[in-house]
Design a protein around this motif. Structure first.
Motif, PDB file in Angstrom:
ATOM      1  N   VAL A  84     -49.065 -11.236  17.768  1.00  0.00           N
ATOM      2  CA  VAL A  84     -47.662 -11.563  17.545  1.00  0.00           C
ATOM      3  C   VAL A  84     -46.864 -11.344  18.829  1.00  0.00           C
ATOM      4  N   LEU A  85     -47.121 -10.216  19.492  1.00  0.00           N
ATOM      5  CA  LEU A  85     -46.408  -9.914  20.726  1.00  0.00           C
ATOM      6  C   LEU A  85     -46.775 -10.914  21.820  1.00  0.00           C
ATOM      7  N   GLN A  86     -48.024 -11.356  21.837  1.00  0.00           N
ATOM      8  CA  GLN A  86     -48.415 -12.391  22.790  1.00  0.00           C
ATOM      9  C   GLN A  86     -47.640 -13.682  22.560  1.00  0.00           C
ATOM     10  N   MET A  87     -47.483 -14.061  21.291  1.00  0.00           N
ATOM     11  CA  MET A  87     -46.729 -15.273  20.975  1.00  0.00           C
ATOM     12  C   MET A  87     -45.304 -15.177  21.514  1.00  0.00           C
ATOM     13  N   GLY A  88     -44.646 -14.055  21.205  1.00  0.00           N
ATOM     14  CA  GLY A  88     -43.270 -13.879  21.654  1.00  0.00           C
ATOM     15  C   GLY A  88     -43.153 -13.872  23.159  1.00  0.00           C
ATOM     16  N   ALA A  89     -44.093 -13.184  23.827  1.00  0.00           N
ATOM     17  CA  ALA A  89     -44.061 -13.123  25.288  1.00  0.00           C
ATOM     18  C   ALA A  89     -44.292 -14.501  25.895  1.00  0.00           C
ATOM     19  N   GLU A  90     -45.230 -15.258  25.329  1.00  0.00           N
ATOM     20  CA  GLU A  90     -45.501 -16.602  25.839  1.00  0.00           C
ATOM     21  C   GLU A  90     -44.265 -17.493  25.700  1.00  0.00           C
ATOM     22  N   VAL A 160     -46.360 -22.212  20.516  1.00  0.00           N
ATOM     23  CA  VAL A 160     -47.008 -20.903  20.661  1.00  0.00           C
ATOM     24  C   VAL A 160     -47.603 -20.410  19.347  1.00  0.00           C
ATOM     25  N   GLY A 161     -47.606 -21.264  18.318  1.00  0.00           N
ATOM     26  CA  GLY A 161     -48.252 -20.894  17.062  1.00  0.00           C
ATOM     27  C   GLY A 161     -47.324 -20.458  15.957  1.00  0.00           C
ATOM     28  N   LEU A 162     -46.006 -20.625  16.130  1.00  0.00           N
ATOM     29  CA  LEU A 162     -45.047 -20.240  15.101  1.00  0.00           C
ATOM     30  C   LEU A 162     -44.713 -21.449  14.232  1.00  0.00           C
ATOM     31  N   ASP A 163     -44.503 -21.220  12.959  1.00  0.00           N
ATOM     32  CA  ASP A 163     -44.277 -22.323  12.029  1.00  0.00           C
ATOM     33  C   ASP A 163     -42.833 -22.811  11.997  1.00  0.00           C
ATOM     34  N   TRP A 164     -41.886 -21.900  12.185  1.00  0.00           N
ATOM     35  CA  TRP A 164     -40.481 -22.258  12.028  1.00  0.00           C
ATOM     36  C   TRP A 164     -39.600 -21.303  12.811  1.00  0.00           C
ATOM     37  N   CYS A 165     -38.566 -21.844  13.440  1.00  0.00           N
ATOM     38  CA  CYS A 165     -37.557 -21.022  14.112  1.00  0.00           C
ATOM     39  C   CYS A 165     -36.179 -21.508  13.692  1.00  0.00           C
ATOM     40  N   GLY A 166     -35.254 -20.600  13.455  1.00  0.00           N
ATOM     41  CA  GLY A 166     -33.913 -20.967  13.041  1.00  0.00           C
ATOM     42  C   GLY A 166     -33.030 -19.745  12.910  1.00  0.00           C
ATOM     43  N   GLU A 227     -44.281 -10.037  34.389  1.00  0.00           N
ATOM     44  CA  GLU A 227     -43.780 -11.160  35.173  1.00  0.00           C
ATOM     45  C   GLU A 227     -44.668 -12.382  35.102  1.00  0.00           C
ATOM     46  N   ALA A 228     -45.887 -12.254  34.593  1.00  0.00           N
ATOM     47  CA  ALA A 228     -46.819 -13.378  34.536  1.00  0.00           C
ATOM     48  C   ALA A 228     -47.000 -13.846  33.107  1.00  0.00           C
ATOM     49  N   SER A 229     -47.202 -15.134  32.941  1.00  0.00           N
ATOM     50  CA  SER A 229     -47.313 -15.708  31.605  1.00  0.00           C
ATOM     51  C   SER A 229     -48.554 -15.214  30.882  1.00  0.00           C
ATOM     52  N   PRO A 230     -48.431 -14.850  29.597  1.00  0.00           N
ATOM     53  CA  PRO A 230     -49.589 -14.408  28.825  1.00  0.00           C
ATOM     54  C   PRO A 230     -50.539 -15.567  28.548  1.00  0.00           C
ATOM     55  N   THR A 231     -51.803 -15.234  28.378  1.00  0.00           N
ATOM     56  CA  THR A 231     -52.812 -16.245  28.075  1.00  0.00           C
ATOM     57  C   THR A 231     -53.539 -15.823  26.820  1.00  0.00           C
ATOM     58  N   ARG A 232     -53.217 -16.460  25.690  1.00  0.00           N
ATOM     59  CA  ARG A 232     -53.780 -16.034  24.417  1.00  0.00           C
ATOM     60  C   ARG A 232     -55.262 -16.352  24.297  1.00  0.00           C
ATOM     61  N   SER A 233     -55.774 -17.224  25.179  1.00  0.00           N
ATOM     62  CA  SER A 233     -57.191 -17.563  25.108  1.00  0.00           C
ATOM     63  C   SER A 233     -58.072 -16.488  25.713  1.00  0.00           C
ATOM     64  N   ARG A 234     -57.462 -15.556  26.463  1.00  0.00           N
ATOM     65  CA  ARG A 234     -58.248 -14.486  27.063  1.00  0.00           C
ATOM     66  C   ARG A 234     -58.371 -13.306  26.106  1.00  0.00           C
ATOM     67  N   GLY A 236     -58.110 -10.215  26.439  1.00  0.00           N
ATOM     68  CA  GLY A 236     -57.605  -8.987  27.035  1.00  0.00           C
ATOM     69  C   GLY A 236     -57.197  -7.970  25.988  1.00  0.00           C
ATOM     70  N   VAL A 237     -57.053  -6.737  26.423  1.00  0.00           N
ATOM     71  CA  VAL A 237     -56.688  -5.668  25.497  1.00  0.00           C
ATOM     72  C   VAL A 237     -55.349  -5.031  25.853  1.00  0.00           C
ATOM     73  N   ARG A 238     -54.691  -5.532  26.895  1.00  0.00           N
ATOM     74  CA  ARG A 238     -53.393  -4.971  27.264  1.00  0.00           C
ATOM     75  C   ARG A 238     -52.399  -6.097  27.512  1.00  0.00           C
ATOM     76  N   LEU A 239     -51.164  -5.823  27.167  1.00  0.00           N
ATOM     77  CA  LEU A 239     -50.085  -6.768  27.398  1.00  0.00           C
ATOM     78  C   LEU A 239     -48.889  -6.003  27.941  1.00  0.00           C
ATOM     79  N   GLU A 240     -48.426  -6.381  29.123  1.00  0.00           N
ATOM     80  CA  GLU A 240     -47.230  -5.775  29.685  1.00  0.00           C
ATOM     81  C   GLU A 240     -46.007  -6.552  29.217  1.00  0.00           C
TER      82      GLU A 240
END
Length: 330
Positions: A84-90, A160-166, A227-234, A236-240
């Motif tokens: 979820v945090l990756q989606m928001g960061a992306e 980024v994988g979200l169904d709806w925003c509003g 400062e760098a774009s997240p990559t959900r395909s990787r 990884g185990v950490r997200l700044e």
């Protein structure tokens, strides 16, 4: 009966002159009295209301039953929170790179648990679970043109994988929230009075649930930096993530009514209404150890706030732990 029920709720929803109390009443009815199945059946019959809903919610999916399913479903699986945090960061990184966003930070619950544990929550030695229950993310943004920014959020959510925003009734005017199955990402605009707290931001770290008990070394395990774009395909185990450079000042401004008890001891668990959980001395030492590890690793943490903790049953212990560290350091 259910169709009449939905009709009544939607009529209240579309009242342009309604007060905040009326909007709150709508949201109460929407969430407690209207079932998912009623919405699915009634949306077709109440098609005449769709233009009004679209105007107030900005946009909904053409698939109306799917929208009903999204708002009716909640997930609490902490293993999914990292994604979820990756989606928001992306989403935020893309908006900033394209010039729609000046600065953004995570704050409130997302920030608090990142500063305490470097994760979305933690089971304390006493058995108390201190952490997020819902799969949500709290984002605050500094923008020059809210209308353009919010339209871009709505347009890009699916990417980024979200169904709806509003938007939802009762929320601040300059806010938008995004949903998927069991997921909620809340995005709220901040005014220029917050600029000094978010420009520049500090670095928070979030680790995947299965490695939340370890401070991972920098390397290939990093999905993205602040400062760098997240990559959900990787894998990884950490997200700044970017956090306010002064978390205490940010939250004091954000929680003016509750500030007297919520931020007096932000480093230690406390309920939103000021209730104190029965944490033990071992819990406080555990919290201190987590914050100290984050601090020593170069990440934002609660470590500086242990020395200022007050009006908490464990404030004295928190102060003593902080004093021992700074005394040893010098």
């Amino acid at each position: 009966h259910e169709i009449r029920q939905v009709d009544a709720v939607l009529r209240l929803f579309m009242c342009h002159d309604c007060s905040h109390d009326d909007q709150d009443e709508f949201f109460k009815l929407w969430t407690t009295q209207v079932s998912e199945y009623a919405l699915q059946d009634a949306f077709g019959w109440l098609g005449e209301h769709w233009d009004g809903m679209n105007m107030l919610f900005n946009r909904m999916h053409d698939d109306q039953p799917r929208f009903a399913q999204v708002i009716a479903t909640r997930e609490t699986d902490p293993s999914k929170h990292f994604e979820v945090l990756q989606m928001g960061a992306e989403l935020m990184h893309g908006l900033r790179e394209d010039g729609f966003l000046l600065s953004w930070v995570v704050a409130s619950g997302t920030m608090i648990y990142a500063l305490r544990y470097g994760s979305t929550g933690q089971l304390l030695p006493s058995g108390i679970l201190d952490g997020a229950v819902d799969l949500d993310m709290d984002i605050y943004v500094l923008v020059e043109d809210w209308s353009t920014f919010s339209r871009e959020v709505i347009a890009r959510g699916k990417e980024v994988g979200l169904d709806w925003c509003g938007w939802q009734p009762g929320w601040p005017q300059h806010s938008v929230f995004c949903l998927s199955s069991g997921i909620e990402i809340d995005i709220v605009a901040i005014d220029w009075g917050y600029a000094r707290f978010v420009m520049p931001s500090s670095r928070c770290i979030i680790r995947r649930g299965e490695v939340a008990n370890e401070i991972a070394a920098a390397g290939d395990d990093v999905v993205a930096t602040a400062e760098a774009s997240p990559t959900r395909s990787r894998p990884g185990v950490r997200l700044e993530l970017p956090c306010p450079n002064d978390p205490l000042a940010f939250m004091t401004r954000k929680w003016p009514i509750q500030a007297h008890y919520l931020v007096d001891c932000l480093a230690l668990p406390m309920g939103f209404k000021g209730e104190l959980p029965n944490i033990t001395d071992d819990d406080v030492r555990f919290l201190w150890q987590k914050s100290k590890e984050l601090h020593m690793a170069g990440y934002a943490s609660m470590a500086p706030l242990f020395s200022t903790c007050k009006n908490h049953t464990k404030a004295e212990l928190a102060n003593n732990l902080a004093e021992d560290l700074w005394t040893a350091a010098f």
